[in-house]
Design an enzyme around this catalytic site. Sequence first.
Site, PDB file in Angstrom:
ATOM      1  N   CYS A   1      36.804  60.932 -13.368  1.00  0.00           N
ATOM      2  CA  CYS A   1      36.793  62.380 -13.168  1.00  0.00           C
ATOM      3  C   CYS A   1      37.893  62.847 -12.222  1.00  0.00           C
ATOM      4  O   CYS A   1      38.352  63.988 -12.321  1.00  0.00           O
ATOM      5  CB  CYS A   1      35.422  62.840 -12.680  1.00  0.00           C
ATOM      6  SG  CYS A   1      34.132  62.532 -13.893  1.00  0.00           S
TER       7      CYS A   1
ATOM      8  N   ASP B   1      19.266  37.532 -21.478  1.00  0.00           N
ATOM      9  CA  ASP B   1      17.994  37.891 -22.116  1.00  0.00           C
ATOM     10  C   ASP B   1      17.832  37.014 -23.351  1.00  0.00           C
ATOM     11  O   ASP B   1      18.765  36.334 -23.784  1.00  0.00           O
ATOM     12  CB  ASP B   1      17.969  39.387 -22.448  1.00  0.00           C
ATOM     13  CG  ASP B   1      16.549  39.904 -22.655  1.00  0.00           C
ATOM     14  OD1 ASP B   1      15.600  39.089 -22.600  1.00  0.00           O
ATOM     15  OD2 ASP B   1      16.385  41.119 -22.882  1.00  0.00           O
TER      16      ASP B   1
ATOM     17  N   ASP C   1       9.593  36.456 -24.438  1.00  0.00           N
ATOM     18  CA  ASP C   1       8.289  37.094 -24.233  1.00  0.00           C
ATOM     19  C   ASP C   1       7.932  37.927 -25.462  1.00  0.00           C
ATOM     20  O   ASP C   1       8.763  38.156 -26.331  1.00  0.00           O
ATOM     21  CB  ASP C   1       8.311  37.966 -22.967  1.00  0.00           C
ATOM     22  CG  ASP C   1       9.525  38.881 -22.881  1.00  0.00           C
ATOM     23  OD1 ASP C   1      10.624  38.470 -23.334  1.00  0.00           O
ATOM     24  OD2 ASP C   1       9.392  40.006 -22.375  1.00  0.00           O
TER      25      ASP C   1
ATOM     26  N   CYS D   1      32.395  65.627  -9.961  1.00  0.00           N
ATOM     27  CA  CYS D   1      32.196  64.194  -9.743  1.00  0.00           C
ATOM     28  C   CYS D   1      33.490  63.613  -9.207  1.00  0.00           C
ATOM     29  O   CYS D   1      34.581  64.061  -9.563  1.00  0.00           O
ATOM     30  CB  CYS D   1      31.814  63.526 -11.063  1.00  0.00           C
ATOM     31  SG  CYS D   1      31.777  61.725 -10.962  1.00  0.00           S
TER      32      CYS D   1
ATOM     33  N   CYS E   1      34.266  60.251  -9.351  1.00  0.00           N
ATOM     34  CA  CYS E   1      34.508  58.892  -9.837  1.00  0.00           C
ATOM     35  C   CYS E   1      35.959  58.790 -10.302  1.00  0.00           C
ATOM     36  O   CYS E   1      36.615  59.802 -10.520  1.00  0.00           O
ATOM     37  CB  CYS E   1      33.523  58.543 -10.952  1.00  0.00           C
ATOM     38  SG  CYS E   1      34.025  59.128 -12.569  1.00  0.00           S
TER      39      CYS E   1
HETATM   40  N1  GUN Z   1      14.716  44.309 -22.903  1.00  0.00           N
HETATM   41  C1  GUN Z   1      14.081  45.493 -22.821  1.00  0.00           C
HETATM   42  N2  GUN Z   1      12.746  45.292 -22.726  1.00  0.00           N
HETATM   43  C2  GUN Z   1      12.548  43.970 -22.735  1.00  0.00           C
HETATM   44  C3  GUN Z   1      11.367  43.148 -22.638  1.00  0.00           C
HETATM   45  O1  GUN Z   1      10.234  43.622 -22.553  1.00  0.00           O
HETATM   46  N3  GUN Z   1      11.560  41.794 -22.667  1.00  0.00           N
HETATM   47  C4  GUN Z   1      12.810  41.241 -22.781  1.00  0.00           C
HETATM   48  N4  GUN Z   1      12.927  39.922 -22.751  1.00  0.00           N
HETATM   49  N5  GUN Z   1      13.914  42.000 -22.870  1.00  0.00           N
HETATM   50  C5  GUN Z   1      13.788  43.341 -22.852  1.00  0.00           C
HETATM   51 ZN    ZN Z   2      32.714  60.992 -12.955  1.00  0.00          ZN
END
Ligand code: GUN
Ligand code: ZN
Length: 649
Positions: free
Chosen positions: A280, A88, A123, A275, A277
């Site tokens: 657990c 990201d 963005d 659970c 997993c």
């Molecule tokens: N992480 C959570 N929401 C967003 C988003 O709208 N854009 C980006 N790039 N990362 C995010």
């Molecule tokens: Zn669990």
Amino acid sequence: MFEIKKKDGLARIGDFETPSGTVETPAIMPVINPNLKLIPMEKLRNEFDIQILITNSYIIYRNEELRKQALEGGIHGLLDFQGPIMTDSGTFQAHVYGDVEVGPEEILSFQKKIGSDISTILDEFTEPDDHRNVANKKVEITVERAKKAKEMFSEEKGHIAYPIQGSVFTDLRKRCGKMMGELNGDFYPIGGVVPLMESYRFSDLTRIILSSKQGLGPRGPVHLFGAGHPMIYSLAVLLGCDLFDSSSYAKYAKRGDVMFPEGTKNLSEIHHMGCECPVCVSHTVQELKGLDDKAKERALAQHNLWISLREIKKVKQAIIEGDLWELVERRVRGHPDLLESLEVLKRNNHGILSRFDPRSRRKAIFYIGRESFHRPSIKRLQDWIRYDYSPPSKGPTIFFHVDEKKKPYHRHLKKELSYLEEYATNYLVSTPFGPVPLEMDEVYPVAQSIFPPSKKQEDLFEAYKEKEEIDEIIPWEGKETLGSLSSSKAKLSLGEMMVKSVSDYQFFKGAGDILSKGDMEFVKNRKGRIKNVILDGEHILSVRHYDGLFTLKKPGARILWEEFSTPELRIIVTDDSAKFNSEGKNVFAKFVKDMDERLMHRDEAIVVTQNDRLVATARVFLIREEVEVFDKGLAAKTREGFELEQDMD
Ligand code: GUN
Ligand code: ZN
């Protein structure tokens, strides 16, 4: 780069190719904070079988040590993970802190340098309470940056993620989705939704996903940014989301919150986990509660991630089995605000949800709650009966009130039908879905459903009576009803009525008349059920036992092809493809030039060349909107090929 392998409505199982390997979607990308390795990478790889990760390039970029390591050993080296990694861009930090200290080109070029498999543009995060003008401006900036990113970096290795923004304004979302789609990129996150999820505004979230998808079309994969709770996965997949990132598993663990597909509980309120997993299984609840804070956080993070991954597996299984709607209707009961979101689906029923809904499924549909009555497959049949159906016989309609459990209804009405044999009448039965012509009582989902009676039946019946084509409706009250009827020699059998009505429903209006012009005979099975329809000695249709619809046989296809000009029922392929398809090989998206825009998933179709020569009969997998954007994968399953003439030009 993205191929649909299985689908149910907008939901799909797909293969997404990246430079570091192929990911089967739907999938979760656990968020890895490189500063804080909560679950050891080896565990993630081996025990959790993680296919893809997401991390934040901005965090790495800002930290001198991490930046150096990433530039030297690549992002895969830094995280010690050789599979696909998405990065990201810092947009979320801008949302949280108000700003970031990096430019859009700088952060994208950094992601490319460290070898990210999916780099995200910077963005502009649209907030739910942004004024329309503000949101609009942010969409414009985001689209500008996307275009620039495409120009500068699309030749480089790895994908670029083009997020769809637009706050809660559905027209902005749609427009942004459309513009991002036109870039012909290969990865589309839906952004700006974290605050909505945090405040349980699921109806807004549903509207946003639907409008983004409307603009974007079937392109993919679609990633729902910041959706980390298993409670919403099934709904989001039903709406066409393919990927999720999750940092919630860790965030929840930090405050002692334990995730379940039905909702969240704090560890302090739990006495029984229920659970299986690894955490657990190896700890009692008391032991978990007794762990020190750090160990507890780690243990709960593992449980939470495990539960999230398991839910995705359930969703995939539901796509394959065809009961994702049922799963969604169960899951939304986890929270009243989530249940509310189904109202949005009800209202979209004439939109993309019904366009992508398959003509039928292999499995019966089950009633889960009142909203089950609004599923697209029911609405489609109801609408058709109300607006398009014309009773095949002249004369009045006999209305039978039947027990909704005794299906198919006509087999429990043998005596009544024998009394009526000489009378020119149509038949209508009461069903949980409203009045249904008796000759259609084996069509999906009439026979393939377990639903209780509903009050709405009566309203639908009243509406049906208003139909212009309806002569008179006479309730069946036993033999004395015959007194008000006049006999006729031109009586159609129930089988003939079935051929007419089901063909009109399944193919198009008028197909039924064409397919019954001639001498009709039926081949029945031992139980007396119609298996094959023979017209003038030729086998034109077979009845599918599981959905009461027809398989189009070659002579039947030829009749429809001769009578109705292109593009009716057609899938138009290149001549190269035609040779293979006429030998029975499947139709691939790459070779489809065009197709009838009314063909739906699982419809019977006629494959032709661009000169409209008959090639084959086939069953639709991808619909027109999909073949327009996908050049990979199966488009239709060929049933039978026609012999192609030699002089193909
Ligand atoms: N992480 C959570 N929401 C967003 C988003 O709208 N854009 C980006 N790039 N990362 C995010
Ligand atoms: Zn669990």
